[in-house]
Write an enzyme that holds these catalytic residues in place. Structure first.
Site, mmCIF file in Angstrom:
data_model
loop_
_atom_site.group_PDB
_atom_site.id
_atom_site.type_symbol
_atom_site.label_atom_id
_atom_site.label_comp_id
_atom_site.label_asym_id
_atom_site.label_seq_id
_atom_site.Cartn_x
_atom_site.Cartn_y
_atom_site.Cartn_z
ATOM 1 N N GLU A 119 -0.689 -3.971 0.221
ATOM 2 C CA GLU A 119 -1.622 -5.082 -0.015
ATOM 3 C C GLU A 119 -0.939 -6.419 -0.324
ATOM 4 O O GLU A 119 -1.389 -7.464 0.140
ATOM 5 C CB GLU A 119 -2.628 -4.722 -1.111
ATOM 6 C CG GLU A 119 -3.551 -3.546 -0.751
ATOM 7 C CD GLU A 119 -4.407 -3.775 0.495
ATOM 8 O OE1 GLU A 119 -4.601 -4.937 0.909
ATOM 9 O OE2 GLU A 119 -4.883 -2.762 1.065
ATOM 10 N N ASP B 111 -7.297 4.798 -6.920
ATOM 11 C CA ASP B 111 -8.184 3.663 -7.148
ATOM 12 C C ASP B 111 -7.736 2.790 -8.314
ATOM 13 O O ASP B 111 -8.045 1.600 -8.362
ATOM 14 C CB ASP B 111 -9.585 4.185 -7.468
ATOM 15 C CG ASP B 111 -10.532 3.918 -6.333
ATOM 16 O OD1 ASP B 111 -10.043 3.694 -5.209
ATOM 17 O OD2 ASP B 111 -11.747 3.923 -6.574
ATOM 18 N N HIS C 38 -2.792 -6.094 8.264
ATOM 19 C CA HIS C 38 -2.492 -4.681 7.982
ATOM 20 C C HIS C 38 -1.986 -3.940 9.228
ATOM 21 O O HIS C 38 -1.407 -2.867 9.106
ATOM 22 C CB HIS C 38 -3.735 -3.954 7.462
ATOM 23 C CG HIS C 38 -3.944 -4.043 5.980
ATOM 24 N ND1 HIS C 38 -2.987 -3.690 5.062
ATOM 25 C CD2 HIS C 38 -5.029 -4.431 5.251
ATOM 26 C CE1 HIS C 38 -3.474 -3.846 3.831
ATOM 27 N NE2 HIS C 38 -4.711 -4.306 3.921
ATOM 28 N N GLU D 159 -8.837 -1.681 7.298
ATOM 29 C CA GLU D 159 -7.966 -1.902 8.452
ATOM 30 C C GLU D 159 -7.799 -0.699 9.370
ATOM 31 O O GLU D 159 -6.683 -0.400 9.800
ATOM 32 C CB GLU D 159 -6.598 -2.356 7.937
ATOM 33 C CG GLU D 159 -5.804 -1.295 7.131
ATOM 34 C CD GLU D 159 -6.082 -1.274 5.640
ATOM 35 O OE1 GLU D 159 -7.184 -1.689 5.232
ATOM 36 O OE2 GLU D 159 -5.207 -0.824 4.878
ATOM 37 N N TYR E 151 -2.486 -6.938 -5.002
ATOM 38 C CA TYR E 151 -2.783 -7.990 -4.031
ATOM 39 C C TYR E 151 -2.122 -9.316 -4.407
ATOM 40 O O TYR E 151 -1.345 -9.881 -3.648
ATOM 41 C CB TYR E 151 -4.301 -8.216 -3.942
ATOM 42 C CG TYR E 151 -5.060 -7.109 -3.250
ATOM 43 C CD1 TYR E 151 -5.345 -5.914 -3.911
ATOM 44 C CD2 TYR E 151 -5.508 -7.248 -1.949
ATOM 45 C CE1 TYR E 151 -6.048 -4.895 -3.290
ATOM 46 C CE2 TYR E 151 -6.225 -6.227 -1.315
ATOM 47 C CZ TYR E 151 -6.491 -5.059 -1.995
ATOM 48 O OH TYR E 151 -7.179 -4.055 -1.374
ATOM 49 N N HIS F 214 -6.788 -10.832 7.094
ATOM 50 C CA HIS F 214 -6.228 -9.826 6.184
ATOM 51 C C HIS F 214 -6.147 -8.452 6.865
ATOM 52 O O HIS F 214 -5.088 -7.822 6.892
ATOM 53 C CB HIS F 214 -7.088 -9.756 4.920
ATOM 54 C CG HIS F 214 -6.628 -8.744 3.916
ATOM 55 N ND1 HIS F 214 -5.824 -9.056 2.850
ATOM 56 C CD2 HIS F 214 -6.833 -7.405 3.834
ATOM 57 C CE1 HIS F 214 -5.557 -7.959 2.152
ATOM 58 N NE2 HIS F 214 -6.176 -6.939 2.737
ATOM 59 N N GLU F 215 -7.258 -8.022 7.427
ATOM 60 C CA GLU F 215 -7.256 -6.683 8.054
ATOM 61 C C GLU F 215 -6.337 -6.655 9.268
ATOM 62 O O GLU F 215 -5.668 -5.661 9.534
ATOM 63 C CB GLU F 215 -8.681 -6.245 8.414
ATOM 64 C CG GLU F 215 -9.697 -6.279 7.264
ATOM 65 C CD GLU F 215 -9.228 -5.645 5.959
ATOM 66 O OE1 GLU F 215 -8.348 -4.765 5.989
ATOM 67 O OE2 GLU F 215 -9.726 -6.053 4.890
HETATM 68 N N1 BES Z 1 -7.287 -1.520 2.593
HETATM 69 C C1 BES Z 1 -8.103 -2.373 1.821
HETATM 70 C C2 BES Z 1 -9.312 -1.693 1.274
HETATM 71 C C3 BES Z 1 -9.016 -0.484 0.400
HETATM 72 C C4 BES Z 1 -7.960 -0.467 -0.492
HETATM 73 C C5 BES Z 1 -9.827 0.617 0.490
HETATM 74 C C6 BES Z 1 -7.716 0.665 -1.268
HETATM 75 C C7 BES Z 1 -9.586 1.742 -0.292
HETATM 76 C C8 BES Z 1 -8.527 1.766 -1.172
HETATM 77 C C9 BES Z 1 -8.532 -3.610 2.623
HETATM 78 O O1 BES Z 1 -7.560 -4.098 3.477
HETATM 79 C C10 BES Z 1 -8.793 -4.717 1.644
HETATM 80 O O2 BES Z 1 -7.870 -5.106 0.977
HETATM 81 N N2 BES Z 1 -10.011 -5.210 1.580
HETATM 82 C C11 BES Z 1 -10.354 -6.329 0.760
HETATM 83 C C12 BES Z 1 -10.232 -7.558 1.617
HETATM 84 C C13 BES Z 1 -9.793 -8.795 0.949
HETATM 85 C C14 BES Z 1 -8.596 -8.678 0.058
HETATM 86 C C15 BES Z 1 -9.583 -9.885 1.974
HETATM 87 C C16 BES Z 1 -11.789 -6.149 0.310
HETATM 88 O O3 BES Z 1 -12.428 -5.185 0.732
HETATM 89 O O4 BES Z 1 -12.283 -6.922 -0.488
HETATM 90 ZN ZN ZN Z 2 -5.969 -4.963 2.330
#
Ligand code: BES
Ligand code: ZN
Length: 619
Positions: A335, A392, A316, A288, A400, A312-313
């Site tokens: 999330e 991580d 954010h 995002e 989520y 989703h993005e």
């Molecule tokens: N912000 C996250 C990706 C992220 C989280 C990167 C933590 C690094 C550390 C992004 O918004 C996300 O949640 N992406 C998901 C999308 C899905 C839940 C719709 C993905 O990449 O799968």
């Molecule tokens: Zn996300």
């Protein structure tokens, strides 16, 4: 040996200034929450604005330049930044050389960069360069792009990787505005999480401005041979030439999504909402970055079926970018709220059926995750304690999907009208600031539960493991039907393809994910013969089918080769990790390692780190 000399000078300076009163005692301007993942001490001296002047060199694969910060100094004699795998060439305070010291290297946090300043210091500049160990940057060869003609570079900052390409106070509690001047080869275009160009410049020099204050993990840069197509006045896509029209079509509903989002929780505060389609090694589905979401090309399915990721993005832009988790312990606030908001946007644009199917897919992910963590129940708490751990570790279905389930349950308890009014106010009240779980909890009590005389087991949801018994129940007729069709296929010898002809991607995913463990390879072969799932072009359908092929030891219809090709081409961590985990779980680690040997070089560090650990590969 500049470094040693600087270290000595620095110690001398500390001796001179060291007898001043402890600055922490004097000022507590902002109340920062305890930060486990940054060396910065913003209570004493904090960065406020970044002026970045960098050169992107594809030959050496190095970014080099100067980061200048205006700072707010509460009488401190030093300012501490985070760095990791950076070379610091020189540091100035208000335009004059000053001393600095790099702290001991920590595997996770990198090195502190302590810079000597005085009371009067207004700005610092750091002359630096990245190294080939950088974790945020992925440099791609032309072969790794869609058009195969030019190299490509993108950054990934979240959670604590921005410090590997810019020296910075790398905590989500920091908020800065920024300007940037970026020089790239003149055949390429550069875009950032900022006001962006829509066409290439003649000389490869680009200027950027992000006027709203953002957290450092949201600073982002992409460089490549791409172009722009508008979808509406304030939405559009960047993609390589061979993808631009497909991308524009796929994301055609972006303006509708922004309107739906604004209608729910207030104005979109970032002016422009664009998406850039990156090469397939991008380690996430989406990221995002403000004004410019970074996205995997694997969501271009041709039928707009995977665009909940865009919702989703976009969500954010409120939960995350406007109201930001104070620390990575509070990641669920980013999330969980975003999944809730995403599903509300999808409901508003496409209806309840689709929204509930998305919610149920997440519900199944959540059950699987709780099963995964059955020996580590602490990991199923919404509020995490990441002391000594990587951020991580919190990036899993708990933040989520348990976060979502909590908010949905709350919504059903208090009623949608009250809940929506509450959320709208929550975003407005906390806009451009950060929030801890504790602060959210008291805001919730004060503004939603107490005024309405509602008792709710919020603390159980947030601080306890597992799922409380008052969870909302989510149902879908379409999924119930998909389960029925599966039963029918398994019980008879023939397959009636008319039963599935109206299915959307989500029904296929649900159907495949619910194959019983007793399913035979003959059953798999029959279904594959009818629907050719081993050659599915929809990435989500392919991924869950491949997982079942590994679970059920099915090898027909070229599936093994397709799995290998997929793992070599796609670096999206969720997909790659799911498949390598399936290899491992099913006693096929040797095969996994053979594929990983070929695929690893295509992965961003985020994905490679996860798979190294999963497969026990040392690097
Ligand atoms: N912000 C996250 C990706 C992220 C989280 C990167 C933590 C690094 C550390 C992004 O918004 C996300 O949640 N992406 C998901 C999308 C899905 C839940 C719709 C993905 O990449 O799968
Ligand atoms: Zn996300």
């Amino acid at each position: 040996m500049n470094l040693t000399k600087n270290a000595i000078l620095f110690t001398l300076l500390l001796l001179v200034f060291g007898c001043q009163p402890d600055p922490k005692e004097k000022i507590q301007a902002v109340n920062y929450a305890e930060e486990l993942h940054s060396y910065a001490r913003p209570n004493t001296s904090a960065i406020k604005h970044l002026n970045l002047d960098i050169d992107v060199d594809f030959n050496s694969e190095i970014i080099k330049g100067i980061a200048t910060y205006s700072i707010e100094n509460q009488n401190a004699t030093e300012i501490i930044l985070d760095t990791k795998f950076l070379e610091i060439d020189a540091v100035e305070a208000d335009g004059k050389p000053t001393t600095f010291k790099l702290g001991e290297f920590d595997e996770q946090l990198g090195q502190s960069l302590t810079i000597a300043i005085t009371n009067a210091t207004k700005s610092i500049s750091i002359n630096y360069r990245t190294t080939n160990k950088t974790e945020a940057l992925q440099w791609l060869s032309p072969q790794q792009t869609a058009d195969k003609t030019h190299p490509f570079l993108f950054t990934q900052g979240q959670a604590i990787l921005t410090r590997t390409w810019i020296p910075i106070q790398d905590s989500p509690q920091i908020r800065i505005t920024y300007d940037a001047k970026v020089k790239v080869p003149k055949e390429l275009m550069a875009v950032m999480s900022a006001e962006n160009p829509k066409t290439k410049t003649a000389d490869g020099s680009y200027s950027f401005k992000m006027k709203q204050p953002i957290s450092p993990y949201l600073i982002a840069l992409a460089v490549g041979d791409f172009e722009y197509k508008a979808v509406s006045d304030r939405t559009g896509v960047y993609a390589e030439k061979s993808l631009i029209d497909k991308a524009r079509y796929e994301f055609e509903d972006m303006e509708k999504m922004v309107l739906a989002a604004e209608n729910l929780y207030g104005d979109y505060d970032w002016d422009q909402f664009d998406v850039i389609v990156l090469p397939p090694s991008f380690p996430f589905g989406g990221m995002e970055n403000p004004r410019l979401t970074f996205a995997t090309p694997t969501i271009i399915a041709g039928d707009k079926s995977l665009t909940s990721l865009i919702a989703h993005e976009l969500a954010h832009s409120w939960s995350g970018n406007l109201v930001t988790n104070a620390t990575w312990n509070d990641f669920w606030l980013n999330e969980g709220f975003t999944v809730y908001f995403e599903i509300r946007i999808m409901e508003a644009v496409y209806g309840k059926d689709r929204a509930n199917m998305i919610a149920l897919i997440g519900r199944q992910d959540l059950s699987d995750e709780i099963e995964n963590f059955k020996n580590e129940p602490n990991r199923t708490k919404l509020r995490q304690d990441l002391k000594g751990k990587s951020p991580d570790d919190a990036m899993n279905s708990i933040a989520y999907d348990k976060g979502y389930l909590f908010l949905r349950t709350l919504e059903e308890t208090v009623g949608r009208d009250k809940f929506d009014a509450f959320l709208k106010n929550y975003f407005k009240t906390h806009a451009f600031s950060t929030i801890t779980t504790e602060k959210f909890l008291s805001y919730l009590n004060e503004h939603l539960l107490e005024p309405n005389n509602i008792t709710f087991n919020t603390e159980e949801w947030i601080y306890k493991s597992g799922i409380p018994s008052n969870q909302a129940s989510i149902t879908s007729d379409k999924f119930a039907n998909a389960e029925k069709v599966l039963q029918q296929f398994l019980e008879s010898d023939t397959i009636d393809t008319s039963l599935t002809k109206d299915w959307t991607t989500l029904e296929w995913v649900h159907f495949i994910r619910n194959f019983p463990k007793t399913m035979t390879t003959e059953d798999m072969a029959r279904i594959d013969k009818a629907f050719d799932l081993s050659n599915a072009t929809n990435s989500h359908i392919a991924m869950v089918w491949f997982e079942q092929a590994l679970n059920l030891d099915y090898h027909g219809n070229n599936v093994d080769q397709n799995i290998e090709d997929f793992l070599i081409r796609v670096g999206r961590r969720w997909y790659v990790n799911t498949l390598f985990k399936a290899f491992k779980r099913n006693g096929k680690t040797e095969e996994a390692l053979a594929i990983y040997k070929k695929s690893r070089e295509n992965y961003h560090s985020v994905t490679a780190t996860t798979i190294d650990e999963l497969l026990g590969v040392k690097n």
